[in-house]
Design an enzyme around this catalytic site. Structure first.
Site, mmCIF file in Angstrom:
data_model
loop_
_atom_site.group_PDB
_atom_site.id
_atom_site.type_symbol
_atom_site.label_atom_id
_atom_site.label_comp_id
_atom_site.label_asym_id
_atom_site.label_seq_id
_atom_site.Cartn_x
_atom_site.Cartn_y
_atom_site.Cartn_z
ATOM 1 N N LYS A 1 27.989 2.763 77.216
ATOM 2 C CA LYS A 1 28.453 1.997 75.920
ATOM 3 C C LYS A 1 27.734 2.513 74.587
ATOM 4 C CE LYS A 1 31.652 -1.355 75.026
ATOM 5 N NZ LYS A 1 32.904 -1.623 75.915
ATOM 6 N N ASP B 1 36.545 0.114 71.072
ATOM 7 C CA ASP B 1 35.970 -1.335 71.113
ATOM 8 C C ASP B 1 36.298 -2.005 69.955
ATOM 9 O OD1 ASP B 1 33.650 -3.607 71.423
ATOM 10 O OD2 ASP B 1 34.291 -3.068 73.509
#
Length: 458
Positions: A136, A176
């Site tokens: 991430k 995201d």
């Protein structure tokens, strides 16, 4: 500072490990929450007389990322002033394949938030069955209130630094919160300029014009509803038709979850943003949904601006979970920790039948405990229920490697099959195992076994 021992001659006490982690990362509460939630769920296999100690050692190793990359991101605003933000990429685990996970641009982003997201991503990607590790990244940059030119300059600067660490067989980021098609396009354009490499699956969520996959924007929301429908039918014999469904958020996941729910005949009674909630007593209409899409995807405006243009009423400073209303099913799609213990108790008291997480860890530990106390409530955690997005990202990587673009109906069929397979893994994890425990167990065991066969754990 104490160090957790991981050699094979020393048994690991789970509570000692968690206490050690809390002392090291007290400033990263969301990361600690995600690790603790997973540890609680895995306690039965940690007690296994044959492999329990191995599983605990593997978990200790998994709780630390393989590496964390941090960097500054200089960019120029429209007034000609130089600005600086922080950027990160947390490469958590590559046992199953290249690091895979989104980039988040939001002022709340820090290393701890990204560690929590990367930790969850590792197990989510394992559940898809695709060869993807977990990672991430992102920045504390806030795209809201910025011009297109400012966003473009920031994205180009961010990619100038990130490009040296990513690649189709190394690390493949995606979008995201705060990173949609616009931002992915700007970053991919900069990557192409920097590397002179074209057609690579180095980012997913790309435009169909340059290597994107059909159904990628819809995938997380559609997949969420697909697995909810499978679980309802499998556990309770229920149908979505005519049910009252609360959706939080109004971003990509919430938009397409709402669309698919309406297609299945459900009444979507809420959508929200950080300023308030739109409540539709009789359910959203297609015209309402189109108004939300225009506000969020085209005008990038708040939901309050479309009050009077939709059939619902706008309630400021509230969320779907703060309202004392009856919902049959809850779909939290906004952000982490949006449903606390009090909200979960209220939902259950009002007759909740199921909770399906579209966001990552949207339910606090207290909220999870409240849901678990009501065994009639179907609960699927985000690492399983929102895995459709990264699943279709994996399909995009496959299409890029083949230099092909699949038909939309082919991708949708593969997405439905993927969500069915995830449900089957949860449902077959063992006797008296909940879907939540099944998801956590299946994801963990796949990563642990891969690490063992690679010689990384023994």
């Amino acid at each position: 500072m104490p160090t957790t021992k991981t050699n094979t001659d020393t048994a690991i006490d789970t509570m000692d490990f968690l206490n050690d982690l809390r002392s090291k990362y007290a400033h990263q509460p969301t990361f600690l929450q995600s690790v603790e939630e997973m540890a609680v769920s895995l306690e039965p296999i940690f007690s296994d007389p044959e492999k329990g100690d191995f599983y605990k050692r593997a978990f200790v190793v998994m709780a630390e990322p393989e590496r964390t990359i941090s960097f500054r991101v200089p960019w120029m605003d429209d007034a000609g002033e130089m600005r600086f933000n922080r950027g990160w990429r947390v490469e958590f685990n590559s046992a199953l394949g290249p690091y895979k996970g989104g980039l988040r641009f939001h002022p709340t982003v820090d290393e701890g938030v990204l560690k929590f997201l990367g930790f969850e991503q590792m197990f989510k990607n394992a559940l898809t069955g695709l060869p993807m590790g977990g990672g991430k990244g992102g920045s504390d940059f806030n795209p809201k209130g910025k011009s297109d030119a400012e966003v473009r300059r920031f994205c180009q600067s961010f990619m100038t630094e990130l490009a040296r660490y990513i690649g189709p067989s190394t690390d493949v980021p995606a979008g995201d919160i705060g990173v949609g098609g616009r931002e992915i396009g700007y970053m991919y354009g900069q990557y192409k300029k920097l590397t002179n490499r074209h057609g690579e699956g180095v980012l997913t969520g790309k435009s169909l014009l340059f290597g994107g996959s059909p159904f990628r924007p819809e995938a997380t929301g559609f997949g969420l509803v697909y697995i909810a429908k499978i679980a309802m039918e499998g556990k309770s014999g229920l149908s979505l038709k005519g049910t009252r469904c609360a959706v939080s958020g109004s971003g990509n996941v919430a938009q397409y979850a709402s669309k698919k729910l309406m297609e299945f005949g459900a009444k979507v009674v809420t959508m929200s943003d950080s300023n308030g909630v739109l409540y539709f007593d009789e359910g959203m209409t297609e015209e309402d949904w189109n108004a939300v899409i225009e506000a969020k995807q085209v005008k990038r405006s708040r939901l309050e601006t479309i009050e009077g243009k939709v059939s619902g009423r706008y309630i400021p400073k509230e969320s779907p979970w703060s309202l004392d209303l009856k919902y049959d099913f809850a779909f939290p799609c906004a952000t982490q920790n949006e449903i606390d213990g009090e909200a979960a108790e209220r939902l259950c008291a009002n007759g909740l039948l199921g909770l399906f997480e579209g966001a990552n860890l949207p339910t606090t530990l207290e909220g999870q405990e409240a849901i678990r106390a009501h065994s009639n409530v179907i609960y699927i955690p985000g690492k399983a229920s929102n895995a459709g997005g990264v699943g279709v990202s994996g399909f995009e990587m496959s299409q890029n490697a083949q230099h092909l673009q699949w038909k939309p109906e082919e991708v949708d069929a593969k997405l439905q099959e993927l969500m069915q397979n995830i449900y089957n893994k949860m449902d077959s994890a063992g006797k008296d195992v909940t879907l939540e425990q099944g998801a956590n167990r299946a994801g963990f065991l796949k990563v642990a076994t891969a690490m063992q066969e690679l010689g990384w754990m023994y």
